[in-house]
Design a protein around this motif. Structure first.
Motif, mmCIF file in Angstrom:
data_model
loop_
_atom_site.group_PDB
_atom_site.id
_atom_site.type_symbol
_atom_site.label_atom_id
_atom_site.label_comp_id
_atom_site.label_asym_id
_atom_site.label_seq_id
_atom_site.Cartn_x
_atom_site.Cartn_y
_atom_site.Cartn_z
ATOM 1 N N ALA A 92 -17.798 21.146 68.960
ATOM 2 C CA ALA A 92 -18.851 21.009 69.963
ATOM 3 C C ALA A 92 -19.898 20.009 69.487
ATOM 4 C CB ALA A 92 -19.490 22.369 70.247
ATOM 5 N N GLN A 93 -20.257 20.083 68.214
ATOM 6 C CA GLN A 93 -21.255 19.152 67.682
ATOM 7 C C GLN A 93 -20.725 17.722 67.686
ATOM 8 O OE1 GLN A 93 -24.505 19.984 66.863
ATOM 9 N NE2 GLN A 93 -24.647 17.739 66.900
ATOM 10 N N ALA A 94 -19.418 17.552 67.427
ATOM 11 C CA ALA A 94 -18.831 16.204 67.437
ATOM 12 C C ALA A 94 -18.951 15.588 68.826
ATOM 13 C CB ALA A 94 -17.365 16.266 67.015
ATOM 14 N N VAL A 95 -18.750 16.392 69.860
ATOM 15 C CA VAL A 95 -18.879 15.896 71.233
ATOM 16 C C VAL A 95 -20.329 15.514 71.511
ATOM 17 C CG1 VAL A 95 -18.695 16.517 73.672
ATOM 18 C CG2 VAL A 95 -16.883 17.180 72.069
ATOM 19 N N VAL A 96 -21.277 16.363 71.076
ATOM 20 C CA VAL A 96 -22.696 16.066 71.272
ATOM 21 C C VAL A 96 -23.057 14.748 70.598
ATOM 22 C CG1 VAL A 96 -25.051 16.809 70.680
ATOM 23 C CG2 VAL A 96 -23.419 18.450 71.623
ATOM 24 N N ASP A 97 -22.557 14.524 69.391
ATOM 25 C CA ASP A 97 -22.864 13.299 68.649
ATOM 26 C C ASP A 97 -22.361 12.071 69.402
ATOM 27 O OD1 ASP A 97 -23.992 14.878 66.712
ATOM 28 O OD2 ASP A 97 -22.243 14.788 65.362
ATOM 29 N N VAL A 98 -21.163 12.170 69.971
ATOM 30 C CA VAL A 98 -20.609 11.036 70.705
ATOM 31 C C VAL A 98 -21.432 10.763 71.957
ATOM 32 C CG1 VAL A 98 -18.627 10.245 72.051
ATOM 33 C CG2 VAL A 98 -18.267 11.287 69.824
ATOM 34 N N LEU A 99 -21.827 11.808 72.660
ATOM 35 C CA LEU A 99 -22.608 11.646 73.890
ATOM 36 C C LEU A 99 -23.985 11.060 73.581
ATOM 37 C CD1 LEU A 99 -21.711 14.981 75.726
ATOM 38 C CD2 LEU A 99 -20.775 12.704 76.168
ATOM 39 N N GLU A 100 -24.575 11.528 72.489
ATOM 40 C CA GLU A 100 -25.883 11.008 72.086
ATOM 41 C C GLU A 100 -25.782 9.528 71.748
ATOM 42 O OE1 GLU A 100 -29.363 11.804 68.728
ATOM 43 O OE2 GLU A 100 -27.555 13.037 68.776
ATOM 44 N N ALA A 101 -24.704 9.156 71.033
ATOM 45 C CA ALA A 101 -24.518 7.753 70.660
ATOM 46 C C ALA A 101 -24.314 6.888 71.892
ATOM 47 C CB ALA A 101 -23.323 7.623 69.717
ATOM 48 N N ALA A 102 -23.825 7.486 72.967
ATOM 49 C CA ALA A 102 -23.585 6.740 74.195
ATOM 50 C C ALA A 102 -24.817 6.667 75.082
ATOM 51 C CB ALA A 102 -22.420 7.367 74.966
ATOM 52 N N GLY A 103 -25.933 7.275 74.643
ATOM 53 C CA GLY A 103 -27.165 7.137 75.415
ATOM 54 C C GLY A 103 -27.654 8.413 76.046
ATOM 55 N N VAL A 104 -27.045 9.541 75.855
ATOM 56 C CA VAL A 104 -27.497 10.820 76.399
ATOM 57 C C VAL A 104 -28.529 11.403 75.418
ATOM 58 C CG1 VAL A 104 -26.848 13.135 77.145
ATOM 59 C CG2 VAL A 104 -25.304 11.203 77.539
ATOM 60 N N SER A 105 -29.644 11.856 75.930
ATOM 61 C CA SER A 105 -30.702 12.387 75.070
ATOM 62 C C SER A 105 -30.231 13.641 74.350
ATOM 63 C CB SER A 105 -31.950 12.715 75.908
ATOM 64 O OG SER A 105 -32.931 13.353 75.114
ATOM 65 N N ALA A 106 -30.390 13.651 73.028
ATOM 66 C CA ALA A 106 -29.950 14.801 72.235
ATOM 67 C C ALA A 106 -30.745 16.050 72.577
ATOM 68 C CB ALA A 106 -30.083 14.484 70.750
ATOM 69 N N SER A 107 -31.966 15.886 73.087
ATOM 70 C CA SER A 107 -32.781 17.052 73.406
ATOM 71 C C SER A 107 -32.260 17.822 74.606
ATOM 72 C CB SER A 107 -34.238 16.608 73.678
ATOM 73 O OG SER A 107 -34.274 15.733 74.820
ATOM 74 N N HIS A 108 -31.382 17.198 75.352
ATOM 75 C CA HIS A 108 -30.811 17.880 76.523
ATOM 76 C C HIS A 108 -29.515 18.625 76.184
ATOM 77 C CE1 HIS A 108 -32.965 14.969 79.541
ATOM 78 N NE2 HIS A 108 -33.811 15.693 78.787
ATOM 79 N N LEU A 109 -28.983 18.420 74.992
ATOM 80 C CA LEU A 109 -27.662 18.959 74.643
ATOM 81 C C LEU A 109 -27.790 20.004 73.546
ATOM 82 C CD1 LEU A 109 -25.679 15.589 74.523
ATOM 83 C CD2 LEU A 109 -25.837 17.193 76.439
ATOM 84 N N GLU A 110 -26.983 21.035 73.647
ATOM 85 C CA GLU A 110 -26.953 22.093 72.637
ATOM 86 C C GLU A 110 -25.498 22.417 72.323
ATOM 87 O OE1 GLU A 110 -28.261 26.782 72.008
ATOM 88 O OE2 GLU A 110 -28.711 25.752 73.883
ATOM 89 N N ALA A 111 -25.099 22.234 71.059
ATOM 90 C CA ALA A 111 -23.729 22.514 70.636
ATOM 91 C C ALA A 111 -23.613 23.983 70.269
ATOM 92 C CB ALA A 111 -23.356 21.648 69.451
ATOM 93 N N VAL A 112 -22.632 24.659 70.859
ATOM 94 C CA VAL A 112 -22.424 26.087 70.616
ATOM 95 C C VAL A 112 -20.937 26.317 70.363
ATOM 96 C CG1 VAL A 112 -22.598 28.411 71.571
ATOM 97 C CG2 VAL A 112 -24.342 26.704 72.112
ATOM 98 N N GLY A 113 -20.621 27.165 69.383
ATOM 99 C CA GLY A 113 -19.229 27.505 69.119
ATOM 100 C C GLY A 113 -18.960 28.959 69.405
ATOM 101 N N TYR A 114 -17.920 29.232 70.152
ATOM 102 C CA TYR A 114 -17.569 30.608 70.496
ATOM 103 C C TYR A 114 -16.261 31.060 69.844
ATOM 104 C CZ TYR A 114 -21.216 30.450 74.042
ATOM 105 O OH TYR A 114 -22.423 30.341 74.683
ATOM 106 N N GLY A 115 -15.634 30.205 69.067
ATOM 107 C CA GLY A 115 -14.372 30.566 68.434
ATOM 108 C C GLY A 115 -13.339 30.944 69.470
#
Length: 644
Positions: free
Chosen positions: A591-614
């Motif tokens: 989940a964090q890897a996806v957030v990192d890619v989206l942030e690098a593409a211009g999406v504000s990191a403050s809008h995204l929260e990485a969560v793992g549910y296993g």
């Protein structure tokens, strides 16, 4: 003299005083002749007899033989008959005449002549043997004019085996028999000739017939195993030619049939060819036949098939006949199949060795190549076909893929069916729900590295809302609409890194206009729509995102940039395999890897929260691999709007 002796004896008898002679002499006939003409059961007698008793014996014998006798009472008594038993002499002659259906005997003094036609060879031979031998009663044979039976067909045959020549059938006369021997001795001196022929009528003109015999002798002199037969006006030749030169000579001779005759059958077996090969070659100005054919008929049919397939094109026939190959039926089927494929080539050849056919050359066009490939799946039974035909050479070499609202359209050319299948697999993975219209065709001349260059272009075409990918020789061009400026820059960078010289890269991309901001439900609907048609893939057991996920990520970025002032949960899920703690960690890191890619593409990191549910929130059962694959996923959930 005898008359005077009788009169003198009577005068000297006791008591006889006067003898008055009132007798007269029978007339004397020289020659003393007798004849009989037979027609079926009727026989007509004429001529002279020495006495009444002789006449009666002759008539009686004829009637006992079953004849209806006429002229008996007109037989004239005369002097001059040959000495001996004249009636026995005549009856012997009548017995010979009896064997003929019709005929005539004539006796002149001691000389006997007989004429007519024998009903069969046995009677002819028996009559000839009797009458040409020692005759009884002092008879001599003056003329034997009994004609042999009519033979239909009038057959004469000569069969040669090495130095022995056997003759059978019929000859028209003894003189002709002698002429035949002279002809054969002249053509084949020293040959052992064994003559079993018989005389018969029914031959053509003797002069013409002897010309046919001379023609046969010319053929027989060329081969040690040969039979030539003359039947009426037809000639047949059969045997074995030991060499190709011998076969050629026989073939030439048989084309010069004698006057009034024709070679109706030529069944000379040509020499054996090892290996038995034949070839058809399409040249710039002609079509050439070479190698071996099993028969004149198959060779002619092949020539006709080529003329039909290549109208107006000269056919060069350099084939020879030979034995040792496949059956005529198999050969003809293979040859006809080869002609059909040769007609699909711009240049090339079909070469056969036994039951193996090799096709090579260049196809006329892509349609012809496709037709040829399909035809090879239905080659004649028993024929093994090796395909070395190349597709048509294309210059300039072009390939194109267009993506629009109607789906994907492929056009241009691909170098091999394997390359085409591979590119179609890329399309199926990259555009799984889009219709594909494929009008591309196979063609040779693709630049080296064609497949990898086109593959790189197709993977970037996946990231465009719409676009065109084209390859012209070494020029690769990609144009269209990217979802973001960052995506356009990344696409250009990936292509420049993936496609190496000598290829040139031309990227001309615009960006999809930014849409109006959306509220929470609209944002969720947009994200769900993207994930319903795409997926984010990871390397097995890791958080490394597969490059094939880039098209999905581009679309997510486009939606997320419109979801202003919202908190969005990026949730990672795994399946039930492995330990729960490791599953939990893997889901979090993914989940964090996806957030990192989206942030690098211009999406504000403050809008995204990485969560793992296993593996705690499966969507389907984990009992199957398909179910586990669905449970390994990334989900986007719009939680709440943030305060500006």
């Amino acid at each position: 003299m005898a008359r005077e002796k009788v009169r003198k004896s009577l005068e000297d008898m006791f008591g006889v005083r006067v003898v008055r002679d009132a007798t007269t002499l029978l007339p004397e006939r020289r020659p003393f002749t007798f004849s009989a003409v037979k027609d079926g059961k009727a026989i007509a007698l004429a001529g002279y007899v020495p006495s009444v008793a002789a006449r009666e014996r002759i008539i009686s014998t004829a009637r006992q033989a079953g004849f209806i006798v006429s002229g008996g009472d007109q037989l004239v008594r005369a002097r001059g008959a040959p000495p001996g038993d004249f009636a026995a002499l005549v009856n012997f002659s009548l017995k010979q005449l009896e064997q003929l259906p019709s005929g005539r005997i004539t006796i002149a003094d001691h000389a006997l002549s007989i004429e007519g036609r024998a009903p069969d060879l046995k009677i002819y031979d028996e009559l000839a043997e009797v009458l040409r031998g020692a005759l009884p009663y002092g008879l001599t044979l003056a003329r034997f004019a009994v004609r042999p039976p009519v033979a239909s067909p009038f057959l004469w045959s000569a069969s040669r085996e090495g130095n022995t020549l056997r003759l059978s059938g019929y000859v028209p006369s003894e003189a002709a028999r002698a002429d035949v021997k002279a002809i054969l001795d002249e053509a084949m001196p020293g040959l052992d000739v064994r003559d079993d022929t018989h005389l018969a009528d029914g031959a053509p003109s003797t002069d013409l017939w002897l010309k046919a015999v001379r023609f046969a002798a010319d053929l027989l002199s060329q081969a040690r195993q040969l039979q030539v037969s003359i039947a009426d006006s037809g000639i047949s030749v059969e045997g074995i030619a030991a060499t190709f030169d011998m076969f050629d000579v026989l073939s030439r001779v048989r084309r010069n049939s004698p006057e009034g005759f024709q070679v109706a059958r030529f069944a000379v077996q040509p020499p054996r060819a090892v290996p038995f090969v034949w070839k058809l070659q399409r040249l710039p100005d002609s079509v050439q036949m070479s190698g071996y054919a099993p028969s004149e008929e198959t060779r002619r049919l092949l020539s006709d098939a080529l003329r039909s397939a290549f109208p107006g094109v000269p056919i060069r026939d350099e084939m020879r006949l030979a034995s040792g190959g496949p059956s005529s039926e198999m050969w003809a089927a293979a040859a006809n199949f080869a002609v059909a494929q040769l007609a699909r080539l711009r240049s090339g050849r079909a070469e056969a060795r036994g039951a193996r056919l090799i096709l090579s050359g260049e196809a006329l066009d892509s349609a012809a190549f496709s037709s040829l490939t399909t035809a090879l799946e239905h080659s004649p039974a028993g024929l093994t076909v090796e395909n070395e035909v190349n597709p048509p050479r294309i210059s300039p070499y072009v390939f194109s893929a267009r993506r629009d609202k109607n789906g994907i359209t492929l056009s241009g050319f691909y170098p091999t069916q394997k390359a085409h299948d591979y590119l179609r697999q890329i399309l199926m993975r990259g555009f799984p729900e889009e219709a594909v219209t494929d009008v591309s065709a196979i063609g040779a001349g693709a630049p080296e590295g064609f497949q990898s260059a086109v593959e790189a272009g197709l993977r970037q075409l996946e990231r465009l809302q719409r676009g065109d990918l084209s390859l012209t020789d070494l020029q690769l061009r990609l144009s269209g609409l990217a979802f973001t400026t960052a995506a356009a820059d990344h696409i250009r960078a990936v292509l420049e890194k993936s496609v190496k010289p000598p290829f040139n890269i031309d990227v001309e991309l615009s960006v999809v206009p930014e849409g109006a901001p959306v509220d929470g439900p609209e944002c969720q609907a947009g994200l769900s729509e993207v994930m319903a048609h795409g997926t984010i893939l990871f390397d097995t057991g890791s958080a490394s995102i597969d490059a094939a996920s880039q098209a999905t990520l581009d679309r997510l970025v486009y939606i997320l940039q419109r979801c202003a002032n919202m908190r969005i949960e990026v949730a990672g899920h795994t399946d039930s395999q492995g330990f729960s703690r490791s599953n939990q960690r893997l889901s979090e890191t993914r989940a964090q890897a996806v957030v990192d890619v989206l942030e690098a593409a211009g999406v504000s990191a403050s809008h995204l929260e990485a969560v793992g549910y296993g593996a705690t929130q499966p969507v389907v059962s984990n009992e199957t691999e398909e179910g586990r694959a669905k449970n390994r996923r990334i989900e986007f959930l719009v939680k709440e709007a943030q305060t500006p």
